[in-house]
Design a protein around this motif. Structure first.
Motif, PDB file in Angstrom:
ATOM      1  N   UNK A 499       0.865  -1.179   0.000  1.00  0.00           N
ATOM      2  CA  UNK A 499       0.000   0.000   0.000  1.00  0.00           C
ATOM      3  C   UNK A 499       0.899   1.226   0.000  1.00  0.00           C
ATOM      4  N   UNK A 500       0.743   2.056  -1.027  1.00  0.00           N
ATOM      5  CA  UNK A 500       1.572   3.250  -1.170  1.00  0.00           C
ATOM      6  C   UNK A 500       0.654   4.471  -1.155  1.00  0.00           C
ATOM      7  N   UNK A 501       0.615   5.154  -0.028  1.00  0.00           N
ATOM      8  CA  UNK A 501      -0.297   6.283   0.176  1.00  0.00           C
ATOM      9  C   UNK A 501       0.513   7.565   0.376  1.00  0.00           C
ATOM     10  N   UNK A 502       0.266   8.562  -0.453  1.00  0.00           N
ATOM     11  CA  UNK A 502       0.910   9.860  -0.275  1.00  0.00           C
ATOM     12  C   UNK A 502       0.045  10.941  -0.880  1.00  0.00           C
ATOM     13  N   UNK A 503       0.631  12.127  -1.073  1.00  0.00           N
ATOM     14  CA  UNK A 503      -0.144  13.259  -1.560  1.00  0.00           C
ATOM     15  C   UNK A 503      -0.106  13.415  -3.058  1.00  0.00           C
ATOM     16  N   UNK A 628     -10.091   7.156  19.886  1.00  0.00           N
ATOM     17  CA  UNK A 628      -9.778   5.726  19.845  1.00  0.00           C
ATOM     18  C   UNK A 628     -11.038   4.906  19.616  1.00  0.00           C
ATOM     19  N   UNK A 629     -10.821   3.707  19.088  1.00  0.00           N
ATOM     20  CA  UNK A 629     -11.837   2.665  19.100  1.00  0.00           C
ATOM     21  C   UNK A 629     -13.122   2.937  18.361  1.00  0.00           C
ATOM     22  N   UNK A 630     -13.080   3.628  17.243  1.00  0.00           N
ATOM     23  CA  UNK A 630     -14.306   3.941  16.496  1.00  0.00           C
ATOM     24  C   UNK A 630     -14.533   2.928  15.379  1.00  0.00           C
ATOM     25  N   UNK A 631     -15.804   2.773  14.990  1.00  0.00           N
ATOM     26  CA  UNK A 631     -16.133   1.897  13.862  1.00  0.00           C
ATOM     27  C   UNK A 631     -15.802   2.622  12.559  1.00  0.00           C
ATOM     28  N   UNK A 632     -15.342   1.874  11.541  1.00  0.00           N
ATOM     29  CA  UNK A 632     -14.906   2.526  10.304  1.00  0.00           C
ATOM     30  C   UNK A 632     -16.080   3.034   9.470  1.00  0.00           C
ATOM     31  N   UNK A 633     -15.828   4.099   8.724  1.00  0.00           N
ATOM     32  CA  UNK A 633     -16.799   4.548   7.733  1.00  0.00           C
ATOM     33  C   UNK A 633     -16.866   3.524   6.589  1.00  0.00           C
ATOM     34  N   UNK A 634     -18.001   3.441   5.911  1.00  0.00           N
ATOM     35  CA  UNK A 634     -18.119   2.501   4.795  1.00  0.00           C
ATOM     36  C   UNK A 634     -17.433   3.031   3.536  1.00  0.00           C
ATOM     37  N   UNK A 635     -17.135   2.134   2.636  1.00  0.00           N
ATOM     38  CA  UNK A 635     -16.587   2.491   1.324  1.00  0.00           C
ATOM     39  C   UNK A 635     -16.966   1.395   0.348  1.00  0.00           C
ATOM     40  N   UNK A 674     -11.396   3.543   8.758  1.00  0.00           N
ATOM     41  CA  UNK A 674     -11.828   3.198   7.400  1.00  0.00           C
ATOM     42  C   UNK A 674     -10.637   2.977   6.475  1.00  0.00           C
ATOM     43  N   UNK A 675      -9.629   3.851   6.575  1.00  0.00           N
ATOM     44  CA  UNK A 675      -8.444   3.685   5.728  1.00  0.00           C
ATOM     45  C   UNK A 675      -7.735   2.378   6.065  1.00  0.00           C
ATOM     46  N   UNK A 676      -7.629   2.061   7.354  1.00  0.00           N
ATOM     47  CA  UNK A 676      -7.026   0.791   7.748  1.00  0.00           C
ATOM     48  C   UNK A 676      -7.830  -0.385   7.203  1.00  0.00           C
ATOM     49  N   UNK A 677      -9.145  -0.241   7.231  1.00  0.00           N
ATOM     50  CA  UNK A 677     -10.005  -1.307   6.721  1.00  0.00           C
ATOM     51  C   UNK A 677      -9.836  -1.474   5.212  1.00  0.00           C
ATOM     52  N   UNK A 707      -3.465  -0.180  10.825  1.00  0.00           N
ATOM     53  CA  UNK A 707      -3.302  -1.088   9.692  1.00  0.00           C
ATOM     54  C   UNK A 707      -2.549  -2.344  10.130  1.00  0.00           C
ATOM     55  N   UNK A 708      -1.444  -2.147  10.844  1.00  0.00           N
ATOM     56  CA  UNK A 708      -0.646  -3.299  11.270  1.00  0.00           C
ATOM     57  C   UNK A 708      -1.465  -4.237  12.153  1.00  0.00           C
ATOM     58  N   UNK A 709      -2.247  -3.691  13.069  1.00  0.00           N
ATOM     59  CA  UNK A 709      -3.064  -4.531  13.959  1.00  0.00           C
ATOM     60  C   UNK A 709      -4.079  -5.347  13.165  1.00  0.00           C
ATOM     61  N   UNK A 710      -4.753  -4.718  12.196  1.00  0.00           N
ATOM     62  CA  UNK A 710      -5.755  -5.439  11.408  1.00  0.00           C
ATOM     63  C   UNK A 710      -5.118  -6.553  10.581  1.00  0.00           C
ATOM     64  N   UNK A 711      -3.996  -6.249   9.960  1.00  0.00           N
ATOM     65  CA  UNK A 711      -3.356  -7.243   9.106  1.00  0.00           C
ATOM     66  C   UNK A 711      -2.804  -8.407   9.926  1.00  0.00           C
ATOM     67  N   UNK A 712      -2.160  -8.096  11.033  1.00  0.00           N
ATOM     68  CA  UNK A 712      -1.583  -9.178  11.847  1.00  0.00           C
ATOM     69  C   UNK A 712      -2.660 -10.055  12.464  1.00  0.00           C
ATOM     70  N   UNK A 713      -3.813  -9.470  12.747  1.00  0.00           N
ATOM     71  CA  UNK A 713      -4.932 -10.267  13.249  1.00  0.00           C
ATOM     72  C   UNK A 713      -5.400 -11.282  12.215  1.00  0.00           C
ATOM     73  N   UNK A 714      -5.130 -10.994  10.924  1.00  0.00           N
ATOM     74  CA  UNK A 714      -5.502 -11.925   9.846  1.00  0.00           C
ATOM     75  C   UNK A 714      -4.336 -12.838   9.468  1.00  0.00           C
ATOM     76  N   UNK A 715      -3.237 -12.764  10.217  1.00  0.00           N
ATOM     77  CA  UNK A 715      -2.092 -13.608   9.924  1.00  0.00           C
ATOM     78  C   UNK A 715      -1.229 -13.111   8.782  1.00  0.00           C
ATOM     79  N   UNK A 716      -1.334 -11.833   8.469  1.00  0.00           N
ATOM     80  CA  UNK A 716      -0.575 -11.248   7.359  1.00  0.00           C
ATOM     81  C   UNK A 716       0.685 -10.581   7.905  1.00  0.00           C
ATOM     82  N   UNK A 717       1.829 -10.867   7.283  1.00  0.00           N
ATOM     83  CA  UNK A 717       3.081 -10.215   7.673  1.00  0.00           C
ATOM     84  C   UNK A 717       3.053  -8.754   7.231  1.00  0.00           C
ATOM     85  N   UNK A 718       3.658  -7.865   8.030  1.00  0.00           N
ATOM     86  CA  UNK A 718       3.634  -6.428   7.755  1.00  0.00           C
ATOM     87  C   UNK A 718       5.065  -5.918   7.628  1.00  0.00           C
ATOM     88  N   UNK A 719       5.327  -5.199   6.523  1.00  0.00           N
ATOM     89  CA  UNK A 719       6.631  -4.592   6.289  1.00  0.00           C
ATOM     90  C   UNK A 719       6.509  -3.084   6.453  1.00  0.00           C
TER      91      UNK A 719
END
Length: 743
Positions: A499-503, A628-635, A674-677, A707-719
């Motif tokens: 994921x490459x996010x910038x301006x 902290x701890x809010x539900x994500x907006x839909x997309x 939402x962005x993390x989702x 983002x890292x927390x969501x991905x690691x919860x799914x067993x995905x390695x994070x760089x």
């Protein structure tokens, strides 16, 4: 037996020759050690078991600041000799050695600095083998005093005795000096010298205590300093420097002072007190203030030179000695005319700075340093590449420019050069390129730059390539970010989704990219998903006014411009009509998939930021207020061809929350979630076993953690980045990797 060892790595300017000398004497070996252009050469002679033990210890326990990359060994005929000696340096052809970075004053030197009985009591240039300037004073290799800006200061008899004594910690310390033979400090005000020596330092302190602005010549350039606790002084600095809102860094005397200002944990304290002494962004204790308006963090650093230790008895603003679009001032004459209308007084010294080097900036993430600006203390230490490629000079982008030179399987990044917006910065590019190529003995086979056709850095690169008669390779901005991350993280684990996010980054289709996902594998970087394009009316003009970005996003999503929205309130009726006509007629509108611009839009809609005076301001202020701890907006997600993330549902939900008087912290928290989702959903859709995170948006550690927390919860390695910034300061590394044929 007699054996020659050629040691490569960071082995000059770090006490390696004295270490080798003492090691050889301890093992009762004879021979020689010396510097050459490529590193350190050693010839040792003695019993085979002693030579073997020497060689093993050489790499197992090198000096703390050394880094041994390789040792080449060859047997030699024995010769008659009775001692082990340090011999004169040799200039050799070919690749240069790794150059040490500047190192903060060590504890031993600090004890001497404040010991009234010591001959270096309160001497502003005290140093030894284990500390002091390195990169900023080196003119050429091998690293010896005549090759540095200390060449004009012949050692007195006392310093020379220390320099030649194997038992002294200043044994072969090249910048060694004392009040009798070394550099001197003085204070100037009103165009005249008003004090010298320790009296100058004490008088400079009185200038600061009285609310004055002081230009201080440091290790890598000038700072502009003022008392951080005096609001009027900080306001005066902002006014003179034209820096309306951008946060200032603060130098504090010690960790206790840092903890009074900010929440400094063990990890932050370890980085603050490290030999690199970067600026560390930490969560501040107060809710407001003039140092970093609108933010919940502050950049803190500890003194790293003896002069700082003598001067800093309270928190001081220490910001780069320049105007916004200029490189940092590095010599006395330059500072006098460039900073004349900014500073009330100048604390000068006569040790030249060969290489300007601004302060490094880091955040702490997951217990390790997370670079934001890689400069003093880190540059030009190399990044190890997976394999050797072509010799490349890469020039980075337009903002936060750095240069990168590759030699074999090493990439050497320059210090932070700055934004390429002026002739002064272009001249700094010239100096930096020439210095790097000469230091490391590189003749570039390729020059690399950004794909954007209008970048001044790309024009500079084209001229440089033409002069050298080598090809120019233009590397797409986000592919360079991806390659930079994979080189930084030393990734060899197969395909990875990044994921490459910038301006802003010029895309291959002419659009402005910035919310991208790439699948990277050996030899390819393929765009597989992105944010849905939104027309950006006015280009750069919109970037400076987030409310324009917000209105464009609402228009693209089919959402009306409600008169009660903060974005419409900030934009007058006449400007709204102009923007609407631009959008309806597609006049001067550039399509963008930028995540940075989406952050701007939400910051405006939530009423957090409507106009910016520095890059990334709206996103930083949105992070600062996030709860902290809010539900994500839909997309939405369109799955035909590359995945396209539709932010229209997100924007509609934001508008609904704003209309319902939902507080900005909850809106910001839901947006970050939402962005993390989005990252999690794309990773799941493509069954990615590993995900990398890069681009300037990921300077936001709140988002990074989500983002890292969501991905690691799914067993995905994070760089994530470890050595170079995720922002455009790391672009040159990625460009070099791509242009060199390494990825």
């Amino acid at each position: 037996m007699r054996r020659r060892l050629a040691v490569r790595g960071v082995v000059q300017g770090v006490g390696f020759r004295p270490f080798v000398y003492q090691l050889a004497v301890r093992h009762a070996l004879t021979g020689v050690v010396g510097n050459d252009t490529a590193g350190v050469f050693i010839e040792v002679q003695g019993a085979a078991d002693r030579v073997a033990a020497f060689a093993a210890e050489l790499t197992a326990r090198p000096p703390p600041l050394a880094r041994v990359d390789a040792v080449d060994a060859a047997d030699l005929p024995t010769v008659p000799e009775t001692h082990f000696v340090i011999v004169a340096s040799q200039t050799t052809a070919g690749r240069g050695s790794s150059v040490p970075a500047d190192v903060a004053t060590c504890a031993d030197c600090l004890r001497e600095l404040f010991d009234p009985a010591d001959r270096r009591f309160r001497y502003p240039f005290i140093n030894c083998t284990h500390c002091g300037p390195r990169f900023t004073i080196i003119r050429r290799l091998p690293y010896d005093r005549p090759a540095t800006t200390m060449a004009g200061f012949p050692m007195c008899a006392a310093c020379e005795r220390e320099y030649l004594d194997p038992a002294d910690r200043r044994f072969h310390a090249q910048p060694v000096a004392c009040p009798a033979c070394g550099p001197r400090v003085w204070l100037e005000a009103g165009g005249a010298s008003v004090a010298a020596g320790d009296a100058a330092v004490r008088e400079a302190g009185r200038v600061l205590a009285g609310g004055g602005l002081l230009a201080v010549k440091g290790i890598g350039g000038f700072h502009l300093a003022c008392d951080a606790g005096t609001a009027a002084a900080v306001a005066k600095l902002r006014e003179r420097k034209g820096r309306t809102d951008k946060p200032f860094a603060v130098m504090v005397p010690d960790i206790d002072a840092a903890k009074r200002i900010a929440e400094v944990g063990d990890d932050e304290a370890a980085v603050l007190t490290s030999p690199e002494r970067p600026i560390v962004m930490v969560r501040r204790r107060d809710a407001g203030g003039v140092i970093a308006p609108g933010l919940n963090t502050v950049g803190l650093m500890l003194p790293y030179s003896p002069l700082h230790h003598l001067l800093v008895d309270r928190p001081l603003v220490m910001t780069s000695g320049n105007r916004g679009d200029e490189p940092i001032a590095r010599d006395n004459a330059e500072a006098r005319w460039r900073l004349a209308d900014l500073a009330d007084a100048f604390l000068m010294h006569d040790r030249d700075i060969h290489t300007a080097c601004d302060d490094s900036v880091v955040r702490v993430f997951a217990g390790h340093e997370y670079p934001v600006r890689r400069s003093r203390g880190y540059a030009p230490l190399p990044v190890k590449l997976p394999r050797a490629g072509k010799a490349v000079l890469a020039v980075g982008g337009e903002l936060k420019a750095t240069l990168c030179v590759t030699a074999g399987d090493h990439a050497y990044l320059s210090q932070h050069v700055g934004d390429v917006e002026s002739p002064d910065t272009l001249a700094a590019l010239d100096r930096t390129a020439d210095h790097l190529l000469a230091l490391f003995g590189v003749a570039p086979e390729v020059v690399a730059c950004d794909l954007h056709p209008g970048y001044l850095s790309a024009e500079w690169a084209a001229r440089f390539a033409e002069r050298r008669g080598v090809p120019l390779v233009r590397v797409q901005h986000h592919r360079a970010h991806v390659a930079s991350l994979l080189a930084d993280a030393n990734w060899h684990g197969g395909p990875v989704l990044v994921a490459c996010f910038d301006g802003t980054g010029y895309g291959t289709d002419g659009a402005v990219w910035g919310g991208e996902f790439f699948l990277a594998d050996e030899g390819r970087i393929e765009r597989v998903a992105h944010l849905k394009y939104v027309p950006l009316p006015g280009g750069d003009a919109a970037v400076r006014k987030p409310y324009r970005v917000a209105l464009a996003h609402l228009w693209a999503a089919g959402i009306g411009w409600d008169s009660d929205l903060p974005s419409t309130t900030a934009c007058g009726d006449a400007e709204q009509r102009v923007i609407r006509r631009q959008l309806e007629r597609n006049v001067n509108c550039v399509p963008t998939s930028s995540m940075g611009r989406l952050f701007d839009a939400v910051a405006s809609l939530a009423g957090v930021c409507q106009a910016v005076s520095y890059e990334g301001q709206a996103a930083m202020e949105l992070e600062a207020v996030a709860g902290d701890g809010a539900d994500p907006y839909p997309f939405g997600v369109t799955r035909a061809g590359p995945l396209v993330l539709d932010t229209a549902p997100l924007l509609a939900a934001v508008v609904a929350d704003v209309s319902g008087r939902t507080p900005a912290p909850r809106i910001a928290a839901r947006f970050h979630a939402a962005v993390a989702e989005m990252v999690r959903v794309v990773a799941g859709s493509l069954a990615a076993p590993a995900v990398g995170l890069t681009g300037g948006v990921f300077q936001n550690v709140t988002l990074l953690q989500l983002v890292a927390d969501r991905l690691r919860a799914e067993g995905v390695a994070v760089l994530t980045h470890l050595q170079v910034p995720c922002n455009d300061g790391g672009l040159s590394l990625g460009q070099a990797v791509v242009a060199g044929g390494i990825r």
